[in-house]
Structure formats: structure tokens, C-alpha cells
Design a protein around this motif. Structure first.
Motif, mmCIF file in Angstrom:
data_model
loop_
_atom_site.group_PDB
_atom_site.id
_atom_site.type_symbol
_atom_site.label_atom_id
_atom_site.label_comp_id
_atom_site.label_asym_id
_atom_site.label_seq_id
_atom_site.Cartn_x
_atom_site.Cartn_y
_atom_site.Cartn_z
ATOM 1 N N SER A 103 0.845 -1.205 0.000
ATOM 2 C CA SER A 103 0.000 0.000 0.000
ATOM 3 C C SER A 103 0.874 1.247 0.000
ATOM 4 C CB SER A 103 -0.936 0.003 1.207
ATOM 5 O OG SER A 103 -1.867 -1.049 1.106
ATOM 6 N N ALA A 104 1.940 1.218 0.795
ATOM 7 C CA ALA A 104 2.856 2.360 0.844
ATOM 8 C C ALA A 104 3.602 2.530 -0.482
ATOM 9 C CB ALA A 104 3.842 2.186 1.993
ATOM 10 N N LEU A 105 4.076 1.421 -1.054
ATOM 11 C CA LEU A 105 4.793 1.496 -2.333
ATOM 12 C C LEU A 105 3.883 1.987 -3.456
ATOM 13 C CD1 LEU A 105 6.872 -1.806 -2.102
ATOM 14 C CD2 LEU A 105 7.766 0.534 -2.041
ATOM 15 N N MET A 106 2.646 1.508 -3.456
ATOM 16 C CA MET A 106 1.704 1.929 -4.490
ATOM 17 C C MET A 106 1.321 3.396 -4.308
ATOM 18 S SD MET A 106 0.849 0.304 -7.169
ATOM 19 C CE MET A 106 0.450 -1.358 -7.581
ATOM 20 N N ALA A 107 1.244 3.857 -3.056
ATOM 21 C CA ALA A 107 0.951 5.275 -2.800
ATOM 22 C C ALA A 107 2.080 6.155 -3.344
ATOM 23 C CB ALA A 107 0.748 5.517 -1.314
ATOM 24 N N ASP A 108 3.326 5.696 -3.185
ATOM 25 C CA ASP A 108 4.472 6.434 -3.726
ATOM 26 C C ASP A 108 4.401 6.490 -5.255
ATOM 27 O OD1 ASP A 108 5.412 6.787 -1.152
ATOM 28 O OD2 ASP A 108 6.917 5.176 -1.295
ATOM 29 N N LEU A 109 4.069 5.354 -5.860
ATOM 30 C CA LEU A 109 3.962 5.309 -7.319
ATOM 31 C C LEU A 109 2.815 6.195 -7.802
ATOM 32 C CD1 LEU A 109 4.820 4.193 -10.046
ATOM 33 C CD2 LEU A 109 3.382 2.182 -9.592
ATOM 34 N N ASN A 110 1.713 6.141 -7.078
ATOM 35 C CA ASN A 110 0.565 6.984 -7.415
ATOM 36 C C ASN A 110 0.962 8.461 -7.387
ATOM 37 O OD1 ASN A 110 -2.026 7.821 -7.946
ATOM 38 N ND2 ASN A 110 -2.959 6.714 -6.264
ATOM 39 N N GLN A 111 1.744 8.845 -6.398
ATOM 40 C CA GLN A 111 2.197 10.232 -6.295
ATOM 41 C C GLN A 111 3.160 10.578 -7.431
ATOM 42 O OE1 GLN A 111 3.881 11.244 -2.509
ATOM 43 N NE2 GLN A 111 4.210 13.370 -3.071
ATOM 44 N N ALA A 112 4.070 9.668 -7.760
ATOM 45 C CA ALA A 112 5.038 9.917 -8.832
ATOM 46 C C ALA A 112 4.351 10.099 -10.183
ATOM 47 C CB ALA A 112 6.046 8.770 -8.910
ATOM 48 N N LEU A 113 3.218 9.426 -10.354
ATOM 49 C CA LEU A 113 2.487 9.503 -11.621
ATOM 50 C C LEU A 113 1.233 10.368 -11.501
ATOM 51 C CD1 LEU A 113 2.782 5.742 -12.629
ATOM 52 C CD2 LEU A 113 4.005 7.668 -13.659
ATOM 53 N N ALA A 135 10.152 6.600 -17.619
ATOM 54 C CA ALA A 135 11.230 6.719 -16.631
ATOM 55 C C ALA A 135 10.779 6.203 -15.265
ATOM 56 C CB ALA A 135 11.689 8.168 -16.522
ATOM 57 N N VAL A 136 9.569 6.549 -14.868
ATOM 58 C CA VAL A 136 9.053 6.071 -13.569
ATOM 59 C C VAL A 136 8.899 4.558 -13.594
ATOM 60 C CG1 VAL A 136 7.062 6.098 -12.013
ATOM 61 C CG2 VAL A 136 7.918 8.244 -12.972
ATOM 62 N N LEU A 137 8.322 4.014 -14.651
ATOM 63 C CA LEU A 137 8.116 2.566 -14.729
ATOM 64 C C LEU A 137 9.436 1.803 -14.765
ATOM 65 C CD1 LEU A 137 5.111 2.368 -17.226
ATOM 66 C CD2 LEU A 137 5.059 2.247 -14.724
ATOM 67 N N ARG A 138 10.417 2.341 -15.454
ATOM 68 C CA ARG A 138 11.728 1.676 -15.513
ATOM 69 C C ARG A 138 12.456 1.714 -14.181
ATOM 70 N NH1 ARG A 138 13.709 3.578 -21.524
ATOM 71 N NH2 ARG A 138 12.740 1.833 -22.615
ATOM 72 N N SER A 139 12.091 2.667 -13.316
ATOM 73 C CA SER A 139 12.757 2.776 -12.017
ATOM 74 C C SER A 139 12.173 1.817 -10.975
ATOM 75 C CB SER A 139 12.647 4.220 -11.492
ATOM 76 O OG SER A 139 11.325 4.489 -11.050
ATOM 77 N N LEU A 140 11.070 1.157 -11.301
ATOM 78 C CA LEU A 140 10.430 0.254 -10.343
ATOM 79 C C LEU A 140 11.244 -1.010 -10.127
ATOM 80 C CD1 LEU A 140 6.727 0.472 -11.610
ATOM 81 C CD2 LEU A 140 7.755 1.661 -9.643
ATOM 82 N N SER A 141 11.124 -1.570 -8.937
ATOM 83 C CA SER A 141 11.815 -2.827 -8.641
ATOM 84 C C SER A 141 11.153 -3.961 -9.428
ATOM 85 C CB SER A 141 11.757 -3.127 -7.139
ATOM 86 O OG SER A 141 10.486 -3.615 -6.784
ATOM 87 N N PRO A 142 11.847 -5.080 -9.550
ATOM 88 C CA PRO A 142 11.272 -6.229 -10.272
ATOM 89 C C PRO A 142 10.031 -6.813 -9.593
ATOM 90 C CG PRO A 142 13.639 -6.489 -10.027
ATOM 91 C CD PRO A 142 13.241 -5.308 -9.202
ATOM 92 N N ASN A 143 9.730 -6.396 -8.377
ATOM 93 C CA ASN A 143 8.523 -6.879 -7.701
ATOM 94 C C ASN A 143 7.247 -6.350 -8.355
ATOM 95 O OD1 ASN A 143 10.151 -8.187 -5.861
ATOM 96 N ND2 ASN A 143 10.110 -6.507 -4.405
#
Length: 121
Positions: A54-64, A102-110
Motif C-alpha cells: 500500500s505504501a509502495l503503491m501510494a508512492d507510485l501513485n504520487q510519482a504519476l 522513466a518512472v516505470l523503468r525505475s520500479l523494482s522487479p517486484n
């Protein structure tokens, strides 16, 4: 065919062989709703412990955030884990957007990323 809405025009189109009318209505609906082929979907999925993802997805949501992503739980959850999806919609001519890429490429393999997914559930 089973449905709760037997009065839908699609059945009239099928019974009367009016496939062109069905096509036109479906195309107009998809354009209004922002569905393919008028929008390209990109789905990002993350599975794990609820608090962490939930925290990781919130960070991604903010980045995008400029792209108005939609975050939602998966329709079916794996046993003992939690799965979240993030959905981006953009006009097909805009892909690949350099910032999104750029944001998607920066994501971990998870994270699992699928452009033009077969399903958004």
C-alpha cells in the motif's frame, strides 16, 4: 445468454442482425468512457504484505499523479497476500510518454507492468 438487463439494445441488434449499429454504439461508448482503442491502458501490479505494498503503491501513485492513475485492489487476492493494481490511461499517440517510462523503468522487479493488458481486473 444470461443477463439482468434483457432490455439492453445489444440483444435487439443481435436478434435483428444490426451489427453495424452495435459497432457504432460500442465505439461511441468506448470513446466516452476512455476505453481502448481511444485510450491505452497500462496496468502495474504489486503483490505482498498489505501495509508494505500500500505504501509502495501510494508512492507510485504520487510519482504519476499528473497522469491521474487509479489504484485499486485486485478482484481476486492470492492466499495470504494482498494484490494492488495501478491503472494509467493515456491516448495511444502519447505512448511511450518519457516521464511515465522513466518512472516505470525505475520500479523494482517486484512490480509487474503490462501495457495494453488483456484485463484490468
Amino acid at each position: 445468454i444470461q443477463t439482468r438487463y434483457p432490455a439492453l439494445p445489444v440483444f435487439d441488434y443481435v436478434l435483428k442482425g444490426r451489427l453495424l449499429d452495435f459497432y457504432r454504439e460500442e465505439k461511441a461508448d468506448r470513446q466516452t468512457l476512455g476505453y481502448p482503442p481511444f485510450e491505452l491502458f497500462t496496468k502495474v501490479t504489486l503483490t505482498g504484505r498489505k501495509e508494505k505494498i500500500s505504501a509502495l503503491m501510494a508512492d507510485l501513485n504520487q510519482a504519476l499523479g499528473d497522469y491521474r492513475p487509479i489504484t485499486f485492489p485486485a478482484f481476486t487476492q492470492p492466499k495470504g497476500k494482498y494484490r494492488l493494481h495501478l491503472l494509467l490511461k493515456m491516448p495511444p499517440w502519447r505512448w511511450p510518454d518519457p516521464k511515465v517510462l522513466a518512472v516505470l523503468r525505475s520500479l523494482s522487479p517486484n512490480f509487474t507492468t503490462v501495457v495494453d493488458p488483456d484485463t484490468i481486473l
